[in-house]
Write a protein that holds these residues in place. Structure first.
Motif, PDB file in Angstrom:
ATOM      1  N   SER A   1       5.940   1.878  -1.706  1.00 16.18           N
ATOM      2  CA  SER A   1       5.063   0.413  -0.912  1.00 16.18           C
ATOM      3  C   SER A   1       5.915  -0.519  -0.446  1.00 16.18           C
ATOM      4  O   SER A   1       5.051  -1.708   0.272  1.00 16.18           O
ATOM      5  CB  SER A   1       3.925   0.262  -1.589  1.00 16.18           C
TER       6      SER A   1
ATOM      7  N   VAL B   1       9.345  -6.305 -12.543  1.00 16.98           N
ATOM      8  CA  VAL B   1      10.200  -5.993 -11.375  1.00 16.98           C
ATOM      9  C   VAL B   1      11.572  -6.637 -10.681  1.00 16.98           C
ATOM     10  O   VAL B   1      11.506  -5.938  -9.480  1.00 16.98           O
ATOM     11  CB  VAL B   1       8.508  -7.487 -10.577  1.00 16.98           C
TER      12      VAL B   1
ATOM     13  N   ALA C   1       3.152  -7.459  -2.641  1.00 21.12           N
ATOM     14  CA  ALA C   1       2.711  -7.165  -3.820  1.00 21.12           C
ATOM     15  C   ALA C   1       3.747  -6.380  -4.652  1.00 21.12           C
ATOM     16  O   ALA C   1       3.183  -5.192  -3.806  1.00 21.12           O
ATOM     17  CB  ALA C   1       0.934  -7.259  -4.303  1.00 21.12           C
ATOM     18  N   PRO C   2       4.285  -6.492  -6.165  1.00 16.11           N
ATOM     19  CA  PRO C   2       4.632  -5.064  -6.162  1.00 16.11           C
ATOM     20  C   PRO C   2       3.909  -3.859  -6.845  1.00 16.11           C
ATOM     21  O   PRO C   2       4.574  -3.167  -6.697  1.00 16.11           O
ATOM     22  CB  PRO C   2       6.088  -5.854  -6.922  1.00 16.11           C
ATOM     23  N   TYR C   3       2.828  -4.029  -6.593  1.00 15.27           N
ATOM     24  CA  TYR C   3       2.067  -2.927  -8.482  1.00 15.27           C
ATOM     25  C   TYR C   3       2.099  -1.565  -7.771  1.00 15.27           C
ATOM     26  O   TYR C   3       2.387  -0.637  -8.721  1.00 15.27           O
ATOM     27  CB  TYR C   3       0.509  -3.737  -8.661  1.00 15.27           C
ATOM     28  N   MET C   4       1.983  -1.556  -6.227  1.00 14.00           N
ATOM     29  CA  MET C   4       2.198  -0.255  -6.367  1.00 14.00           C
ATOM     30  C   MET C   4       3.848   0.479  -5.689  1.00 14.00           C
ATOM     31  O   MET C   4       3.858   1.615  -6.021  1.00 14.00           O
ATOM     32  CB  MET C   4       1.443   0.320  -5.300  1.00 14.00           C
ATOM     33  N   GLY C   5       4.448  -0.253  -6.476  1.00 12.74           N
ATOM     34  CA  GLY C   5       5.154   0.340  -6.355  1.00 12.74           C
ATOM     35  C   GLY C   5       6.790   0.919  -5.585  1.00 12.74           C
ATOM     36  O   GLY C   5       6.469  -0.489  -4.248  1.00 12.74           O
ATOM     37  N   HIS C   6       8.104   0.876  -5.458  1.00 15.09           N
ATOM     38  CA  HIS C   6       9.158   1.191  -3.798  1.00 15.09           C
ATOM     39  C   HIS C   6       8.800   1.622  -3.337  1.00 15.09           C
ATOM     40  O   HIS C   6       8.737   1.235  -1.662  1.00 15.09           O
ATOM     41  CB  HIS C   6      10.363   2.541  -4.550  1.00 15.09           C
TER      42      HIS C   6
ATOM     43  N   ASP D   1       0.609  -0.970   0.269  1.00 12.71           N
ATOM     44  CA  ASP D   1      -0.043  -0.202  -0.089  1.00 12.71           C
ATOM     45  C   ASP D   1       0.664   1.061   0.325  1.00 12.71           C
ATOM     46  O   ASP D   1       2.193   0.897  -0.487  1.00 12.71           O
ATOM     47  CB  ASP D   1      -0.860  -0.171   1.336  1.00 12.71           C
TER      48      ASP D   1
END
Lengths: 279, 279
Positions: free
Chosen positions: A131, A176, A124-129, A96
């Motif tokens: 997060s 990723v 989970a990587p979707y939100m990037g660094h 998040d």
């Protein structure tokens, strides 16, 4: 637990088995249902039966969360019961914005918050660094980042090819893996790579030569331990191969712990063979 | 809550305000700390103060999870206290393989599991369709899928350009929005689009003309309500704009609820103006 301590455990036990504690109250052996905390009673028996053969335990947080507050109490007791020599993974797949990831990190890493003190958490990587980095602020704790997962839906986005100004194009999961290595070294960063994706494992090992890979999907999901081991093992071990349902539910009778032990030992013996080949 | 019921609420209240219940026990007004459940006491006062101006409430699950089992009890009491006319969002950003997502869906949607009965849950898209569809199996419940988030890390992967066999290239977040519309219609599927990303909002509204967008990032994160409203509003409303810290922590004194009400009313009045312009 440090990188070298985890590596040492693997060679001492001749195993890179992770037991996934995906404990479903609807699947417990009937004779446990009279226990005060049937989930913990089951986990305790499974841990006792498998600890000789496993280097890691991975409670899947969804299974506890779905029980409400008492599920979190079962999780707490389970975590406290896992031997200190075993690596612990909160399979939570959180992620998040920064101030919220910071709270998820506190939940799983800071025992003064929710009472939990895991070695690692899946993210989970979707939100990037930003997060991910709040988890890395805990020294000695690990992030296990989703890279290429074992499910059918992995093709929807993880395999999407990125365009690039250079000649080389790459799928998202490679991006990723490359990007995340700028956030932490192999002493704090692992990747999730599904055992059902062995065709990509050679390339992933090139991109992340020293990172541990957490590999689910052997067993119920059909991945091959031989292929994963051939392509993924390193001189430091470098693999944690998870099995959940095939161990937990090997039997639904009073002998469930013995049958779980048999299945864990079967996997450990196969792993010992593969470890011999890399030395 | 159905699409048309949510739309009706928006026009009745002249508001598309979502109050984010990111309740941090470390930030509570000191006079509440003697309460038996200070987090619930705070949330109750915030809900009482803002319910005239808000159409939705969004507890951020991390803030409750970090308190262990008693945090889940505070969450339960808070959810039960939210008026039935308000849409409820579990901001959990979950997502896992099918059998695990099924348990996360049970956690937030099936009151016989963990006791919770939210209208919707936020879901991370990285693992693809079978990580999302278990939530959609609950009729009348909603998935709010991360598309383009408000944080700095959104550039790491969400903006990555995909190569394509056709002439058109697109960033990952557009692919997520397009693909997910094959999984559910606008009656069960919303997207998270950060208010800090208004430059993309026009394009996103083209891609998802009827879906509600949950927009965080107005307030503490600096997004513009005017820009979001101009680009995002539809004839059905089509927006839920979230404010958390600017409402919850408008004051740290005994007047915190009155100041929260003032801030919620200020946002509602501004929203009423924008709603007039679309009719």
């Amino acid at each position: 637990m440090t990188y070298s301590e985890l590596s040492d455990q693997i060679f001492q036990k001749q195993s890179y088995l992770c037991v996934g504690l995906d404990t479903d109250p609807r699947k417990l052996p009937p004779h446990l249902l009279t226990e005060k905390d049937p989930v913990f009673a089951f986990n305790k028996a499974i841990i006792d039966a498998t600890a000789d053969f496993a280097v890691a335990y991975k409670p899947n947080i969804a299974f506890y969360e779905a029980q409400g507050p008492r599920g979190w109490e079962s999780l707490q007791k389970t975590l406290d019961y896992i031997p200190a020599s075993c690596f612990t993974i909160a399979d939570a797949k959180r992620g998040d914005i920064g101030n919220t990831s910071d709270l998820y990190a506190r939940t799983f890493f800071d025992p003064t918050a929710a009472g939990l003190d895991f070695d690692s958490v899946t993210v989970a990587p979707y939100m990037g660094h930003d997060s991910v980095t709040p988890f890395l602020a805990y020294k000695g704790k690990w992030v296990i980042l989703l890279a290429l997962t074992s499910n059918a839906g992995s093709t929807d986005f993880q395999y999407q090819t990125l365009s690039s100004r250079t000649a080389s194009q790459k799928p998202l999961f490679e991006k990723v893996i490359e990007t995340a290595q700028g956030w932490a070294g192999p002493d704090q960063l692992m990747f999730v790579v599904g055992a059902t994706q062995t065709s990509e494992l050679e390339r992933i090992r090139q991109l992340a030569p020293d990172n541990f890979l957490l590999v689910p999907g052997v067993g119920a999901q059909g991945g091959s331990l031989a292929d994963v081991s051939r392509l993924g093992l390193t001189k430091a071990g470098g693999l944690l191969v998870n099995a959940s349902r095939s161990i937990l539910y090997a039997s639904n009778g009073p002998d469930f712990a013995d049958r779980a032990r048999d299945e864990a030992q079967r996997l450990q013996l196969e792993m010992a063979g593969y470890l011999t080949q890399i030395q």
